[in-house]
Design an enzyme around this catalytic site. Structure first.
Site, PDB file in Angstrom:
ATOM      1  N   GLU A 414     -37.589  44.107  29.554  1.00  0.00           N
ATOM      2  CA  GLU A 414     -36.908  42.920  30.080  1.00  0.00           C
ATOM      3  C   GLU A 414     -37.702  42.175  31.146  1.00  0.00           C
ATOM      4  O   GLU A 414     -37.157  41.833  32.206  1.00  0.00           O
ATOM      5  CB  GLU A 414     -35.517  43.289  30.612  1.00  0.00           C
ATOM      6  N   TYR A 469     -26.131  41.956  25.439  1.00  0.00           N
ATOM      7  CA  TYR A 469     -24.867  42.423  26.036  1.00  0.00           C
ATOM      8  C   TYR A 469     -23.726  41.419  25.831  1.00  0.00           C
ATOM      9  O   TYR A 469     -22.833  41.338  26.658  1.00  0.00           O
ATOM     10  CB  TYR A 469     -25.085  42.732  27.520  1.00  0.00           C
ATOM     11  N   GLU A 504     -31.195  47.723  23.124  1.00  0.00           N
ATOM     12  CA  GLU A 504     -30.063  47.964  24.035  1.00  0.00           C
ATOM     13  C   GLU A 504     -28.889  47.107  23.597  1.00  0.00           C
ATOM     14  O   GLU A 504     -29.054  45.934  23.242  1.00  0.00           O
ATOM     15  CB  GLU A 504     -30.403  47.613  25.490  1.00  0.00           C
TER      16      GLU A 504
HETATM   17  C1  BDP Z   1     -30.476  46.091  30.890  1.00  0.00           C
HETATM   18  C2  BDP Z   1     -31.548  47.008  31.430  1.00  0.00           C
HETATM   19  C3  BDP Z   1     -31.054  48.415  31.715  1.00  0.00           C
HETATM   20  C4  BDP Z   1     -29.706  48.373  32.398  1.00  0.00           C
HETATM   21  C5  BDP Z   1     -28.744  47.686  31.453  1.00  0.00           C
HETATM   22  C6  BDP Z   1     -27.323  47.629  32.019  1.00  0.00           C
HETATM   23  O1  BDP Z   1     -32.659  47.053  30.556  1.00  0.00           O
HETATM   24  O2  BDP Z   1     -31.987  49.101  32.502  1.00  0.00           O
HETATM   25  O3  BDP Z   1     -29.253  49.626  32.792  1.00  0.00           O
HETATM   26  O4  BDP Z   1     -29.176  46.370  31.262  1.00  0.00           O
HETATM   27  O5  BDP Z   1     -27.018  46.698  32.755  1.00  0.00           O
HETATM   28  O6  BDP Z   1     -30.656  44.837  31.429  1.00  0.00           O
HETATM   29  O7  BDP Z   1     -26.535  48.524  31.740  1.00  0.00           O
END
Ligand code: BDP
Length: 607
Positions: A414, A469, A504
């Protein structure tokens, strides 16, 4: 650098246990005094372990600066003819080492091994005092970067732009090593195969050039299957066993430096025969399309922090097996070599990541407070940061180049890849990774703000790895809108014509919290969120993998969005499954069965 090992010509003594310990409150303790008179106070510490969660003292936990470790070490009496080294699996983030009053050396970079030759300062059969000063500070010359602020009352605070807690200490084993004066320094192994015949190529570096013999040993049977000679050479393996995801399959390259009939040095380097290739929308391992299932993980446990423990390693990999995962990413730093060895042995596929996380000043205002400004500017991510980033890429590839489990190098997580200066910063780094290893795909992990229209660097890489997300940080709780946005964005990524891995996606979830509604933080919501993501992934032939964030709940720095850490785990921090874990188990084992014709590779392996 070779991993310390007992061989017919080498010996090791692991120095784990309890060491003397002292906090350097003002960061001004005098090494000359400490190495002659010993450490002040009566504290002891465990090695390996993080410092932070061991002491019932908040000031110790929050200390910013130096910590001192010390212990007496006896050099075995048979080591008189040998070179003696002291080897550290890692010291987070920097360390200086003394042998009695002599400064043996310093190393910066918190997740990499280092060693010093101390032959001239120790005597076989006698004791010496080993002193280590560990520094936990992060600034713009570090990877990951950070900022130390001095408050008007004199307190120091460490800020950083990554989520996981800044655990510090001697996180991996410390080892005393004896090796011959004439020795193997390093070896690079590459492999290929044609039909049932494998080829292994080696390039061996030696301290003093001499004659080299090589035996290839099948680790399953212990039998020698090929032989060769020369520092650079190759050999063919008939009826080769390929290294296979979910199964493993290793050979040893047994290297012997010989002088007439005498074996001067001997070292066994394991390797696997397998190929990795990116072709259009496919990620091929041994010519077969591979779909990544699994997690971004963390080295993170209660009490131990980031300290390596074999018991936890076995438990974590057992749970990976149970859930039907076939892969993981070493988010957001290189993991202990013991863990990587385990992945090599058991066929766990690894995306291997440098510690380049938090290179993003655009994250201000959310969970991570950067204080604003551009990312790629003096004092933030600048030439000094890039110099350390180069080292981290070189060292990671040097350490893990022979591992069959590693199929992608991830050079950053990121970063601000849409920011001004991103391309200038990353172009030489992508090239560096390719120069260090022409055999594996190279990538970086993309942040949500750097959409296909905004991102400036994706064309420099072989695979697309994205963290998203929607439904959690954005469109929170609205899975319908989240699905639309994710699908629309995915269409933009498909145009690159490269395989896409979702590295992620996740939602914080409090174990035990339930609702009949799709309410964020409940276990029910986490499952509904994962089902939504799965629909998006399954809709595109370009998606070749899904690694949920995170394997388990983990510790973070304080913040109003974190209640005792990040709760996006499929497992709790003490490794109990949430409802999501059972959902993933059903999905991934079914995928595995469809792709490979079996339900659970670990159960199958055990017969
Ligand atoms: C992402 C990151 C990670 C965080 C995750 C989060 O890569 O390290 O822990 O979000 O917010 O941005 O859970």
């Amino acid at each position: 650098m070779l991993t310390p090992k007992d061989t017919p010509t080498r010996e090791t003594r692991v120095l784990d246990g309890t060491w003397r310990f002292a906090v350097d409150w003002d960061n001004d303790l005098d090494p000359a005094t400490l190495t002659s008179e010993g450490l002040p106070g009566g504290l002891e510490i465990a090695v390996p372990a993080s410092v932070n969660d061991l002491f019932a003292d908040e000031e110790v936990r929050n200390h910013v600066g130096y910590w001192w470790y010390q212990r007496r070490v006896r050099v075995p009496r048979g080591w008189g003819e040998d070179q003696v080294l002291v080897h550290f699996g890692s010291a987070t983030h920097a360390a200086t080492v003394w042998v009695d009053g002599h400064e043996a050396g310093s190393f910066k970079g918190g997740y990499m091994p280092f060693e010093f030759d101390i032959t001239d300062h120790v005597t076989a059969g006698e004791e010496f005092l080993l002193t280590v000063r560990v520094d936990n500070r992060l600034d713009n010359t570090c990877i990951p970067p950070g900022t130390v602020t001095e408050l008007p009352d004199g307190r120091r605070q460490q800020n950083y732009l990554h989520d996981f807690y800044n655990y510090t200490g001697l996180h991996r084993s410390v080892t005393l090593v004896a090796r011959p004066q004439r020795h193997v320094c390093d070896v690079t192994v590459t492999t290929s195969y044609e039909g049932t015949t494998g080829t292994v190529n080696w390039e061996i570096e030696q301290a003093v050039d001499g004659d080299v013999k090589v035996h290839v040993v099948d680790k399953q049977t212990g039998k020698t299957v090929a032989e060769g000679e020369g520092a650079t050479g190759s050999a063919e393996i008939a009826d080769v066993t390929l290294w296979t995801p979910g199964v493993g399959g290793l050979y040893d390259l047994v290297i012997e430096l010989v002088d007439g009939d005498e074996v001067v040095d001997s070292y066994a380097q394991h390797f696997g025969v397998r190929t990795v290739e990116v072709r259009d929308n496919e990620f091929l391992i041994n010519g077969k399309p591979f779909y990544f299932t699994g997690f971004g993980m963390h080295e993170d446990h209660e009490t131990l922090g980031k300290g390596h423990s074999n018991a936890h390693m076995i438990q974590d990999t057992e749970l990976l097996s149970w859930i039907g995962a076939n892969s993981l990413r070493t988010s957001h730093y290189p993991y202990a070599e013991e863990f990587m060895d385990f992945c090599d042995r058991h066929g766990i596929v690894v995306i291997d990541e440098t510690p380049a996380v938090g290179l993003n000043w655009g994250m201000a205002g959310g969970i991570l407070d950067s204080g604003g400004g551009e990312t790629f500017e003096k004092g933030h991510v600048d030439d000094d940061t890039q110099a350390q980033h180069r080292l981290e890429i070189e060292r990671l590839i040097a350490r893990d180049k022979n591992r069959p489990s590693v199929v992608i190098w991830s050079i950053a997580n990121e970063p601000d890849s849409s920011g001004r200066g991103a391309r200038e910063y990353f172009e030489p780094l992508a090239q560096l990774a390719r120069d260090c290893d022409p055999t594996r795909p190279v990538g970086f992990v993309n942040v949500t703000f750097a959409t296909p229209d905004e991102d400036k660097i994706t064309d420099l890489f072989d695979v697309i790895m994205i963290n998203r997300y929607n439904g959690w940080y954005f469109q929170t709780g609205d899975l319908v809108s989240a699905e639309q946005t994710m699908s629309e964005e995915l269409a933009g990524w498909e145009k690159y014509g490269k395989p896409i891995i979702y590295t992620e996606f996740g939602a914080d979830t409090v174990a035990g919290l339930h609702s009949v509604y799709n309410q964020p933080f409940t276990e029910d919501f986490q499952v509904a969120y994962l089902e939504m993501c799965a629909r998006v992934f399954d809709s595109s032939k370009w998606v070749v993998g899904e690694q949920m964030w995170n394997f388990a709940d983990f510790q973070t720095k304080y913040g109003y969005a974190r209640v005792d850490g990040n709760k996006k785990g499929a497992f709790t921090r003490d490794r109990r499954p949430k409802a999501a874990a059972r959902y993933l188990r059903g999905r991934w084992t079914a995928k595995d069965e469809a792709a490979y014709g079996r339900r659970d590779w670990r159960i199958r392996e055990r017969g």
